[in-house]
Motif scaffolding. Structure first.
Motif, PDB file in Angstrom:
ATOM      1  N   ILE A 113     -26.578 -39.249  47.139  1.00  0.00           N
ATOM      2  CA  ILE A 113     -27.463 -39.952  46.223  1.00  0.00           C
ATOM      3  C   ILE A 113     -28.029 -38.903  45.277  1.00  0.00           C
ATOM      4  N   CYS A 114     -27.893 -39.145  43.983  1.00  0.00           N
ATOM      5  CA  CYS A 114     -28.379 -38.182  43.003  1.00  0.00           C
ATOM      6  C   CYS A 114     -29.718 -38.626  42.421  1.00  0.00           C
ATOM      7  N   LYS A 115     -30.655 -37.697  42.341  1.00  0.00           N
ATOM      8  CA  LYS A 115     -31.942 -37.965  41.702  1.00  0.00           C
ATOM      9  C   LYS A 115     -31.776 -37.898  40.188  1.00  0.00           C
ATOM     10  N   PRO A 116     -32.476 -38.778  39.439  1.00  0.00           N
ATOM     11  CA  PRO A 116     -33.338 -39.855  39.928  1.00  0.00           C
ATOM     12  C   PRO A 116     -32.505 -41.045  40.402  1.00  0.00           C
ATOM     13  N   ARG A 120     -33.181 -49.466  45.326  1.00  0.00           N
ATOM     14  CA  ARG A 120     -32.098 -50.373  45.693  1.00  0.00           C
ATOM     15  C   ARG A 120     -30.809 -49.603  45.971  1.00  0.00           C
ATOM     16  N   GLU A 121     -30.561 -48.538  45.203  1.00  0.00           N
ATOM     17  CA  GLU A 121     -29.365 -47.730  45.427  1.00  0.00           C
ATOM     18  C   GLU A 121     -29.419 -47.077  46.802  1.00  0.00           C
ATOM     19  N   VAL A 122     -30.600 -46.598  47.178  1.00  0.00           N
ATOM     20  CA  VAL A 122     -30.754 -45.964  48.492  1.00  0.00           C
ATOM     21  C   VAL A 122     -30.401 -46.951  49.595  1.00  0.00           C
ATOM     22  N   VAL A 123     -30.955 -48.152  49.512  1.00  0.00           N
ATOM     23  CA  VAL A 123     -30.698 -49.168  50.535  1.00  0.00           C
ATOM     24  C   VAL A 123     -29.216 -49.525  50.574  1.00  0.00           C
ATOM     25  N   ALA A 124     -28.609 -49.707  49.407  1.00  0.00           N
ATOM     26  CA  ALA A 124     -27.196 -50.084  49.342  1.00  0.00           C
ATOM     27  C   ALA A 124     -26.313 -49.014  49.967  1.00  0.00           C
ATOM     28  N   ARG A 125     -26.613 -47.751  49.695  1.00  0.00           N
ATOM     29  CA  ARG A 125     -25.783 -46.674  50.229  1.00  0.00           C
ATOM     30  C   ARG A 125     -25.992 -46.510  51.733  1.00  0.00           C
ATOM     31  N   VAL A 126     -27.225 -46.657  52.173  1.00  0.00           N
ATOM     32  CA  VAL A 126     -27.494 -46.577  53.613  1.00  0.00           C
ATOM     33  C   VAL A 126     -26.726 -47.671  54.346  1.00  0.00           C
ATOM     34  N   LYS A 127     -26.777 -48.888  53.833  1.00  0.00           N
ATOM     35  CA  LYS A 127     -26.059 -49.988  54.473  1.00  0.00           C
ATOM     36  C   LYS A 127     -24.557 -49.741  54.482  1.00  0.00           C
ATOM     37  N   ALA A 128     -24.021 -49.231  53.363  1.00  0.00           N
ATOM     38  CA  ALA A 128     -22.582 -48.994  53.274  1.00  0.00           C
ATOM     39  C   ALA A 128     -22.130 -47.945  54.280  1.00  0.00           C
ATOM     40  N   VAL A 129     -22.888 -46.857  54.400  1.00  0.00           N
ATOM     41  CA  VAL A 129     -22.521 -45.798  55.342  1.00  0.00           C
ATOM     42  C   VAL A 129     -22.640 -46.284  56.781  1.00  0.00           C
ATOM     43  N   LEU A 130     -23.677 -47.056  57.073  1.00  0.00           N
ATOM     44  CA  LEU A 130     -23.839 -47.588  58.426  1.00  0.00           C
ATOM     45  C   LEU A 130     -22.718 -48.565  58.769  1.00  0.00           C
ATOM     46  N   ARG A 131     -22.289 -49.362  57.788  1.00  0.00           N
ATOM     47  CA  ARG A 131     -21.171 -50.282  58.040  1.00  0.00           C
ATOM     48  C   ARG A 131     -19.904 -49.504  58.363  1.00  0.00           C
ATOM     49  N   ARG A 132     -19.629 -48.442  57.586  1.00  0.00           N
ATOM     50  CA  ARG A 132     -18.432 -47.637  57.844  1.00  0.00           C
ATOM     51  C   ARG A 132     -18.515 -46.973  59.212  1.00  0.00           C
ATOM     52  N   SER A 133     -19.693 -46.459  59.544  1.00  0.00           N
ATOM     53  CA  SER A 133     -19.884 -45.802  60.836  1.00  0.00           C
ATOM     54  C   SER A 133     -19.695 -46.791  61.973  1.00  0.00           C
ATOM     55  N   HIS A 134     -20.219 -47.983  61.791  1.00  0.00           N
ATOM     56  CA  HIS A 134     -20.095 -49.025  62.814  1.00  0.00           C
ATOM     57  C   HIS A 134     -18.631 -49.403  63.010  1.00  0.00           C
ATOM     58  N   ALA A 135     -17.887 -49.520  61.893  1.00  0.00           N
ATOM     59  CA  ALA A 135     -16.470 -49.882  61.981  1.00  0.00           C
ATOM     60  C   ALA A 135     -15.668 -48.812  62.690  1.00  0.00           C
ATOM     61  N   VAL A 136     -15.974 -47.542  62.414  1.00  0.00           N
ATOM     62  CA  VAL A 136     -15.261 -46.442  63.070  1.00  0.00           C
ATOM     63  C   VAL A 136     -15.522 -46.452  64.562  1.00  0.00           C
ATOM     64  N   ASN A 137     -16.765 -46.665  64.956  1.00  0.00           N
ATOM     65  CA  ASN A 137     -17.108 -46.636  66.372  1.00  0.00           C
ATOM     66  C   ASN A 137     -16.479 -47.781  67.144  1.00  0.00           C
ATOM     67  N   GLU A 138     -16.164 -48.890  66.450  1.00  0.00           N
ATOM     68  CA  GLU A 138     -15.553 -50.027  67.130  1.00  0.00           C
ATOM     69  C   GLU A 138     -14.039 -49.892  67.252  1.00  0.00           C
ATOM     70  N   THR A 139     -13.457 -49.010  66.464  1.00  0.00           N
ATOM     71  CA  THR A 139     -12.002 -48.847  66.468  1.00  0.00           C
ATOM     72  C   THR A 139     -11.557 -48.122  67.725  1.00  0.00           C
ATOM     73  N   THR A 140     -10.507 -48.580  68.334  1.00  0.00           N
ATOM     74  CA  THR A 140      -9.997 -47.918  69.527  1.00  0.00           C
ATOM     75  C   THR A 140      -9.278 -46.644  69.168  1.00  0.00           C
ATOM     76  N   GLU A 141      -9.081 -45.796  70.150  1.00  0.00           N
ATOM     77  CA  GLU A 141      -8.422 -44.509  69.927  1.00  0.00           C
ATOM     78  C   GLU A 141      -7.010 -44.723  69.399  1.00  0.00           C
ATOM     79  N   LEU A 142      -6.668 -43.930  68.380  1.00  0.00           N
ATOM     80  CA  LEU A 142      -5.332 -43.992  67.801  1.00  0.00           C
ATOM     81  C   LEU A 142      -4.504 -42.838  68.328  1.00  0.00           C
TER      82      LEU A 142
END
Length: 244
Positions: A113-116, A120-142
């Protein structure tokens, strides 16, 4: 609310966030706005206090300023990634030079996130990263095994193993390899790889993808010198091809 929206809300609802920011007004702005979106926030203003705090708590994500008193954000990013490899990190910076962004990504940051910035951008990016993290943790070992050298991705530990040995990948390198391993033989353009790894393309350039590919191939080559598994397709992109 759709099923997808419900799943997203479940994965990020009441997530705990650590805000590492030495400017009180900015820290309070982020904390208040994130709290209004059901995030539990804690503020730390000195870089020297971050690692001790993390040893006592388990946040879902860290918002990490680059310029801090005590340890700077890039040093902290490296230390956090070494000790807590799956903890998502969003760097917050006033520096817009690509070299700074590239350095942060190589150290394992998940987003910038770049200042200034707008709350809303902060919230959107936090949600996006958490969604990606959640998806990775649910994926089984490849596991992709060839007769010469098995390559395995441990999703929970964010480790890539070659012949049982950790390749020592950064978070970005791990995601890059993971994307290609899911579709062996498929040719990914640089733009497609960026789309898979980062939702906001302005964070990285095609040169950045090439840099990560180069480092990833070097680490794999050191472990598997006789096997080329990431191949360049001239004028198109890259593919994961463990055999043939």
């Amino acid at each position: 609310m759709s099923l997808q929206d419900s799943t997203e809300q479940t994965s990020i609802h009441n997530a705990s966030l650590l805000i590492v920011e030495d400017e009180p007004k900015i820290a309070r702005l982020m904390a208040d706005y994130l709290a209004s979106h059901n995030f539990d926030t804690t503020i730390v203003s000195n870089g020297d206090e971050v690692v001790p705090w993390l040893t006592q708590h388990s946040p879902s994500l860290v918002l990490l300023d680059v310029m801090l008193p005590g340890k700077d954000g890039l040093t902290l990013c490296r230390e956090i990634r070494q000790q807590w490899p799956t903890l998502p990190i969003i760097m917050v910076t006033a520096k817009v030079e690509e070299v700074d962004r590239l350095l942060g990504l190589e150290l394992g940051a998940d987003d910038y996130i770049c200042k200034p910035f707008s709350p809303r951008e902060v919230v959107a990016r936090v949600k996006a990263v958490l969604r990606r993290s959640h998806a990775v943790n649910e994926t089984t070992e490849l596991s992709i095994n060839s007769r010469q050298a098995p390559v395995t991705l441990d999703e929970e530990g964010w480790q890539a193993l070659a012949n049982g040995h950790d390749l020592g990948l950064t978070a970005v390198e791990f995601q890059l390899l993971r994307v290609m391993m899911q579709s062996p033989g498929r040719i990914f353009s640089r733009e497609q790889l960026m789309d898979h790894m980062y939702r906001d393309n302005r964070i990285v350039s095609e040169r950045t993808v090439d840099s990560h590919i180069k480092k990833l191939r070097k680490k794999i080559h050191e472990a598997l010198p006789e096997l080329e598994i990431i191949r360049s397709v001239y004028g198109v992109g890259y593919k994961y091809q463990p055999e043939g």
